[in-house]
Design an enzyme around this catalytic site. Structure first.
Site, PDB file in Angstrom:
ATOM      1  N   ILE A 156     104.585  33.028  27.138  1.00 16.21           N
ATOM      2  CA  ILE A 156     104.462  31.657  26.633  1.00 16.21           C
ATOM      3  C   ILE A 156     105.245  30.697  27.527  1.00 16.21           C
ATOM      4  O   ILE A 156     105.631  29.613  27.118  1.00 16.21           O
ATOM      5  CB  ILE A 156     104.911  31.559  25.165  1.00 16.21           C
ATOM      6  CG1 ILE A 156     106.349  32.060  24.987  1.00 16.21           C
ATOM      7  CG2 ILE A 156     103.985  32.369  24.276  1.00 16.21           C
ATOM      8  CD1 ILE A 156     106.888  31.860  23.579  1.00 16.21           C
ATOM      9  N   GLY A 157     105.460  31.150  28.757  1.00 17.25           N
ATOM     10  CA  GLY A 157     106.224  30.334  29.698  1.00 17.25           C
ATOM     11  C   GLY A 157     107.615  30.879  29.927  1.00 17.25           C
ATOM     12  O   GLY A 157     108.400  30.315  30.688  1.00 17.25           O
ATOM     13  N   THR A 158     107.921  31.984  29.267  1.00 21.76           N
ATOM     14  CA  THR A 158     109.290  32.499  29.274  1.00 21.76           C
ATOM     15  C   THR A 158     109.554  33.505  30.381  1.00 21.76           C
ATOM     16  O   THR A 158     110.701  33.859  30.621  1.00 21.76           O
ATOM     17  CB  THR A 158     109.585  33.159  27.919  1.00 21.76           C
ATOM     18  OG1 THR A 158     108.474  34.003  27.605  1.00 21.76           O
ATOM     19  CG2 THR A 158     109.732  32.129  26.835  1.00 21.76           C
TER      20      THR A 158
ATOM     21  N   THR B 130     115.201  33.877  34.643  1.00 19.69           N
ATOM     22  CA  THR B 130     114.454  33.482  33.443  1.00 19.69           C
ATOM     23  C   THR B 130     115.401  33.335  32.246  1.00 19.69           C
ATOM     24  O   THR B 130     115.181  32.491  31.376  1.00 19.69           O
ATOM     25  CB  THR B 130     113.325  34.479  33.122  1.00 19.69           C
ATOM     26  OG1 THR B 130     113.872  35.784  32.989  1.00 19.69           O
ATOM     27  CG2 THR B 130     112.266  34.482  34.211  1.00 19.69           C
TER      28      THR B 130
ATOM     29  N   GLY C 134     116.546  40.640  22.173  1.00 21.84           N
ATOM     30  CA  GLY C 134     115.787  39.386  22.166  1.00 21.84           C
ATOM     31  C   GLY C 134     116.735  38.208  22.352  1.00 21.84           C
ATOM     32  O   GLY C 134     117.875  38.242  21.890  1.00 21.84           O
TER      33      GLY C 134
ATOM     34  N   GLU D  35     115.328  32.223  21.650  1.00 25.61           N
ATOM     35  CA  GLU D  35     115.630  31.094  20.769  1.00 25.61           C
ATOM     36  C   GLU D  35     117.125  30.865  20.595  1.00 25.61           C
ATOM     37  O   GLU D  35     117.546  29.815  20.119  1.00 25.61           O
ATOM     38  CB  GLU D  35     114.974  31.320  19.401  1.00 25.61           C
ATOM     39  CG  GLU D  35     113.459  31.348  19.497  1.00 25.61           C
ATOM     40  CD  GLU D  35     112.815  31.718  18.185  1.00 25.61           C
ATOM     41  OE1 GLU D  35     112.784  30.863  17.298  1.00 25.61           O
ATOM     42  OE2 GLU D  35     112.341  32.867  18.037  1.00 25.61           O
TER      43      GLU D  35
END
Ligand SMILES: Cc1cc2nc3c(=O)[nH]c(=O)nc-3n(C[C@H](O)[C@H](O)[C@H](O)COP(=O)(O)OP(=O)(O)OC[C@H]3O[C@@H](n4cnc5c(N)ncnc54)[C@H](O)[C@@H]3O)c2cc1C
Ligand code: SF4
Lengths: 724, 327
Positions: free
Chosen positions: A458-460, A619, A688, A691
């Site tokens: 998603i662009g990550t 990233t 993860g 966010e």
């Protein structure tokens, strides 16, 4: 080992993106596709009394106009369809912008123009759209996905009453929209009972299952394709009604149809972060030990669903505290359905981290020290010890890099020219998901390696990181690897939401690549024509695309030679369990507040995060830059405005819904990582992350503004007028 | 957007002739505002007359001042050496506008005629007296953070969004137009109209009139002039409040002064009263504060824009004290 994992490898998909060669879902050519455009409700509450489609139908190029009168009856699918109802099944209107008709034409322009010719009449009632206008007091909604909205541990009220020190804060926050730069787009193509969707989806498999339920199709009849995404931020995780309506129209008309939402439609059709209120109370000892947390929140809900996304996760889990009472209430309003938005905890976390700052002033204690005193090594709800948690190290690293020990312990004490300078901090925390995933790796007779897994980028940076994993596992250079993702025809994998991508796919990709490597090594040592014939397989190393005897480097073969001799590609698969978990960090910010004009600039940010193993520094740093910038928007400018009388969104565009621009991003940003592999990780030591680095930013900014000026603003966004 | 026909004019006379001939025609220059309005259904034009080929993009300086062609681009004017050296408020106002991409396209004429950013005006689902006369003004009771505290009426309180127009107002500029009735010169102070009960009429331009040039007279105040723009993000955003000031100072003594304001009024706002408080006096914190109080004496704030009354006074003080070397 070539050791690419962990290095700041540049994006492998960078070139196709900047040259425009990357095909996003609305770019995929679908022969014969018609174009749809939605007509949406002007009123927020009431019903459609009449729709006259004759002028639209007479417009050149228009093929059809469908309304509730001619839509097929459809089944409201289960989670992750959040909306609770499918529009255009009856006449009821639940919110502004609800679809009431779809115009289908040969060109986008014709569909758009004809949509304005559809004459809709309404019986309108006066709507209520903001929490202040709610008809009654907030209520406690039933559990959402088995998660209760009221959680108690110990006796928080009693502990608060007994506490040596108490603080109480009431915070509020405006509605926000995700605003990915790529609008939502869907193309539905039917072949009998088989459906292909080119869809801006953060999870192709999730979307596949949901749309299959709508049309009562066998799941295997649906294919969903989304190789690239221009941002999602949660908006493209769930399935939304425009996709359903478009697919239904395509089925009725027996033609493929492409539908792209307008920017304005994105403010009523694809979720948002709810307007939010928070009443938080903390009790503590004079030594700064938390004894009670009471956190009551109110979220704006729609009239057709009751899911609360602004969860008070951190109040429950972040600090050591025996007495906690979280109550997540909602009020039903005539607004569209809300949803997950990067990162859902941010709203409630603002209250907790603001209240802790207030407590630190009340105790005259350094706010970092206060957080250290409440640090815990145990999951507060299960009592289990965390396998790996380096939050204390984050505090050390970031406070040192920031120079926090130089902080003046008095608000308003530092002035530089016309501006007050303030420093603030907040802890960051995010619970990440993980979904079962699968991958396959094929080595072709040309020596090229193809990785397949139905995850998303998603662009990550997914394309890049999974390629790094394959390169390391197989000992091949990056440029022979091609990753195929974002298509349900590929091995099933989890979605890119809840910061779950790397946590979900790393293990399966690694296993598939290792299995492919082992298969090729096996072929080589068994093949008389190979220089490695007869070498024990465990004595073969792989590097730079070569297979090398570890005891005698002269004996070597290559992937390409081995597989081309075999005459057919070698394929292997990998899958695996995946564990959700927690990522942590801390953010320190410096703000400058103009003494007379009240304008705020964020001038310096230092973060430190514990995310297990850092798979790609570049990233990961990108996520920090994006998260901090997103947090600046949340703290200082972003807000969706509803007109209280009409219920309409008054700023549904990027010219009046302000997101930060480059000049708002901090001129200096340092992103530090502990980089300790998590032994409990199922993802090569990684956790993860995506966010996490927004969660603390709004509170850190608010705390820094207090330090700069002595003024505490608890109502977000903190626009200039609140600091005059 | 509705379909429309298109023609490209070769010279000003042809542009005016074409516009006069087709009812509902509009000139298109950079298109940075017009196309948004047409796509959003706020404005409809059956015919567009492209004026980009007209020879009206020059900036020339003479003894009497500047003459800026109606099709000069924002970027070109902002970077012009004479503008930067002798009319700094103009360069600053332009550079504080929009983004480099928009400034590369957008023209003087188009900028002066851009429409308000009032959210109700730009949402065809809302009532709005400016868009649909007589339909009502939801901003009066609704979202009016961006709206005017001066020059409003019970019909409309929308601000004019142009930064350029505020600077030109402080510079006593004039707009040159060519129309079916010939050429005329309109002082910028008479160019914009207050909404009254006809908020749909924004300027004194007549049908089919083309802006050919903007004339900026030389004046002792122009060289010491500056623009201060306050907004909700660092760049690429319209003014919450802006101030253009031009000063002729001898020491702290104000020989002459011109003040214009954006973001607070329904048109670029010149305040003769505030100027009078300062002209012929020494620039001090007290005189500047008094000028600020006079400026907002007639202000009619609403729920969402009350802060502007205070903010504009502070912005004025900030700019004048800075310009006068008092800070
Ligand atoms: C995202 C964004 C941000 C912006 N921010 C700012 C800002 O901060 N400050 C600011 O001042 N502006 C800002 N603007 C507005 C911008 O300056 C205007 O859109 C631009 O100046 C319009 O010029 P144009 O040549 O593109 O006009 P067009 O869009 O081509 O035309 C606008 C109007 O003027 C008419 N017109 C054009 N030329 C002539 C002429 N020569 N004679 C008669 N009529 C004519 C057209 O018919 C139309 O009605 C912003 C715009 C955007 C899109
Ligand atoms: S302020 Fe003016 S432009 Fe805005 S809604 Fe009212 S009438 Fe329309």
């Amino acid at each position: 080992m070539t050791g690419l994992v962990g290095r700041p490898v540049a994006r492998v998909d960078g070139r196709v993106k900047v040259t425009g060669a990357a095909r996003y879902p609305a770019d995929d050519p679908v022969p014969g596709a018609l174009h749809g455009f939605l007509v949406t409700s002007e009123v927020a509450k009431g019903e459609v009394t009449d729709i006259d489609t004759s002028a639209a139908l007479a417009h050149p190029g228009v093929v059809a106009v469908l309304t509730h009168r001619d839509m097929p009856r459809l089944t409201v699918p289960p989670f992750p369809y959040l909306k609770g109802f499918i529009p255009m099944q009856d006449t009821a209107i639940h919110h502004v912008g609800q679809p009431v008709a779809i115009v289908v034409a040969n060109t986008v322009e014709q569909a758009h123009e004809a949509a304005a010719l559809v004459a809709v009449r309404y019986r309108a009632e006066r709507p209520r759209v903001v929490i202040d206008d709610a008809a009654g007091p907030p209520h406690l909604p039933p559990p959402f996905r088995n998660r209760p909205n009221e959680i108690k541990r110990g006796d928080a009220a009693a502990a608060l009453a007994r506490a040596e020190v108490r603080v109480e804060a009431r915070c509020s926050s405006a509605t926000r929209h995700h605003n990915p730069i790529e609008p939502h787009a869907t193309t539905a193509q039917w072949d009998g009972d088989r459906l292909t969707l080119h869809e801006t989806a953060q999870g192709v498999n999730l979307t596949k299952g949901t749309i299959a339920a709508v049309f009562a199709l066998p799941v295997e009849n649906v294919r969903v394709v989304a190789p690239y995404l221009g941002g999602g931020f949660g908006a493209k995780g769930p399935l939304w009604s425009h996709t359903i309506i478009n697919a239904a129209a395509a089925r009725v008309l027996r033609r493929p149809i492409r539908l792209v939402l307008s920017r304005a439609q994105m403010y009523t059709m694809a979720g948002h972060r709810s307007e939010f209120r928070q009443h938080i109370r903390l009790g503590a000892t004079r030594a700064g030990k938390l004894t009670a947390i009471l956190d009551t929140t109110t979220a704006q809900l729609s009239n057709t669903d009751e899911a609360i996304f602004n969860a008070s996760e951190s109040a429950r889990l972040l600090y050591d505290c025996p007495n906690v009472h979280v109550r997540q209430e909602g009020v039903r309003l005539d607004v569209a359905t809300s949803s997950y938005m990067r990162s859902p905890e941010t709203t409630a976390h603002f209250g907790l981290e603001t209240a802790l700052d207030e407590l630190s002033w009340a105790l005259d204690m350094d706010p970092v020290e206060l957080r250290r005193r409440n640090h815990t090594e145990f999951n507060q709800e299960t009592g289990q010890r965390f396998g790996s948690k380096h939050l204390l190290k984050c505090y050390d690293m970031a406070s040192q890099a920031f120079g926090w020990s130089q902080r003046k312990r008095k608000p308003g004490a530092t002035k530089d020219g016309d501006e007050y300078v303030g420093w603030g901090m907040a802890t960051e925390m995010h619970t990440f998901g993980a979904m079962p995933s699968n991958a396959s790796v094929t080595v072709g007779v040309d020596g090229k390696v193809v990785l397949r897994t139905a995850t998303q980028d998603i662009g990550t940076g997914t394309y890049t990181i999974i390629s790094q994993i394959v390169a390391d596992a197989m000992g091949v250079p990056l440029d022979v690897i091609q990753a195929h993702i974002g298509d349900t025809a590929l091995p099933v994998a989890g979605l890119s939401a809840a910061s779950a991508t790397i946590a979900s796919v790393s293990g399966p990709v690694d296993r598939a690549a290792r299995a492919a490597r082992d298969a090729v090594v096996g072929l080589a040592v068994a093949d008389e024509r190979s220089p490695l014939f007869g070498v024990p397989a465990d004595e073969v190393e792989t590097r730079h695309g070569h297979l090398i005897h570890s005891r005698n480097h002269q004996r070597r073969d290559s992937y390409r030679a081995v597989v081309s001799r075999a005459g057919e590609p070698v394929e292997a698969t990998g899958s695996g369990p995946n564990l959700p978990g927690l990522s942590y960090g801390v953010v320190f910010v410096e703000v400058r507040v103009h003494a007379r004009l009240g304008s705020v600039r964020v001038t310096r940010v230092v973060t430190a995060h514990d995310i297990g193993r850092v798979m790609n520094r570049r990233t990961a740093r990108g996520q920090v830059i994006g998260g901090v910038t997103w947090g600046i928007g949340h703290a200082l400018m972003e807000h969706t405005v509803y007109d209280r009388n009409s219920g309409r969104v008054v700023n549904p565009n990027l010219s009046t819904y302000l997101v930060p621009v480059c000049a708002d991003a901090p001129p200096a940003l340092e992103a530090l990582f502990v980089d300790e592999p998590d032994p409990g990780s199922t993802a090569l030591g990684a956790r993860g992350f995506g966010e996490t680095p927004i969660t603390g930013v709004p509170a850190a900014i608010g705390n820094a503004i207090y330090h700069a000026t002595g003024r505490r603003v608890r109502d977000l966004p903190i626009t200039q007028d609140k600091l005059l | 957007m509705r379909s429309f026909s298109y023609a490209s004019a070769r010279d000003s006379a042809e542009a005016v002739r074409l516009a006069g001939r087709t009812p509902g025609a509009a000139f298109i220059a950079g298109g940075t505002d017009l196309l948004n309005l047409m796509k959003d259904g706020v404005q409809h034009h059956q015919h567009l007359i492209d004026v980009n080929k007209l020879d009206l993009a020059r900036v020339t300086e003479s003894a009497s001042g500047l003459r800026i062609g109606g099709l000069a681009r924002m970027r070109q004017v902002a970077e012009h050496h004479a503008v930067r050296a002798r009319f700094p408020v103009l360069a600053e106002a332009l550079l504080a506008s929009a983004s480099p991409q928009v400034r590369n396209m957008a023209t003087m004429g188009g900028n002066l005629l851009q429409r308000t950013r009032c959210g109700y005006f730009r949402d065809t689902g809302s009532a709005c007296n400016k868009r649909v006369p007589g339909s009502g003004c939801p901003a009066l009771q609704g979202w009016n953070r961006g709206h005017a505290v001066l020059g409003g009426s019970e019909s409309c309180i929308a601000t004019h969004p142009s930064d350029l127009a505020v600077a030109l107002t402080a510079l006593d500029a004039a707009v040159h137009v060519l129309g079916p009735g010939g050429a005329r010169r309109i002082p910028v102070g008479e160019f914009y109209r207050l909404p009254g009960d006809t908020p749909q009429v924004e300027t004194s331009l007549r049908p089919a009139e083309l802006i050919t040039a903007v004339e900026v007279p030389r004046h002792p105040t122009a060289r010491r002039s500056r623009y201060l723009k306050l907004r909700d993000r660092a760049t690429f955003e319209f003014a919450v409040v802006s101030v253009a000031a031009a000063l002729d100072l001898r020491g702290h003594f104000v020989r002459d002064i011109r003040l214009a304001f954006g973001g607070i009024a329904t048109k670029p706002w010149r305040s003769a009263e505030a100027e009078a408080e300062l002209r012929g006096k020494n620039l001090t914190v007290a005189t500047v504060e008094q000028a600020g109080r006079v400026l907002v004496r007639e202000a009619v704030p609403r729920q969402g824009n009350e802060f502007k009354v205070e903010l504009v006074q502070r912005a004025l003080a900030e700019l004048l004290l800075d310009l006068g070397g008092l800070r």
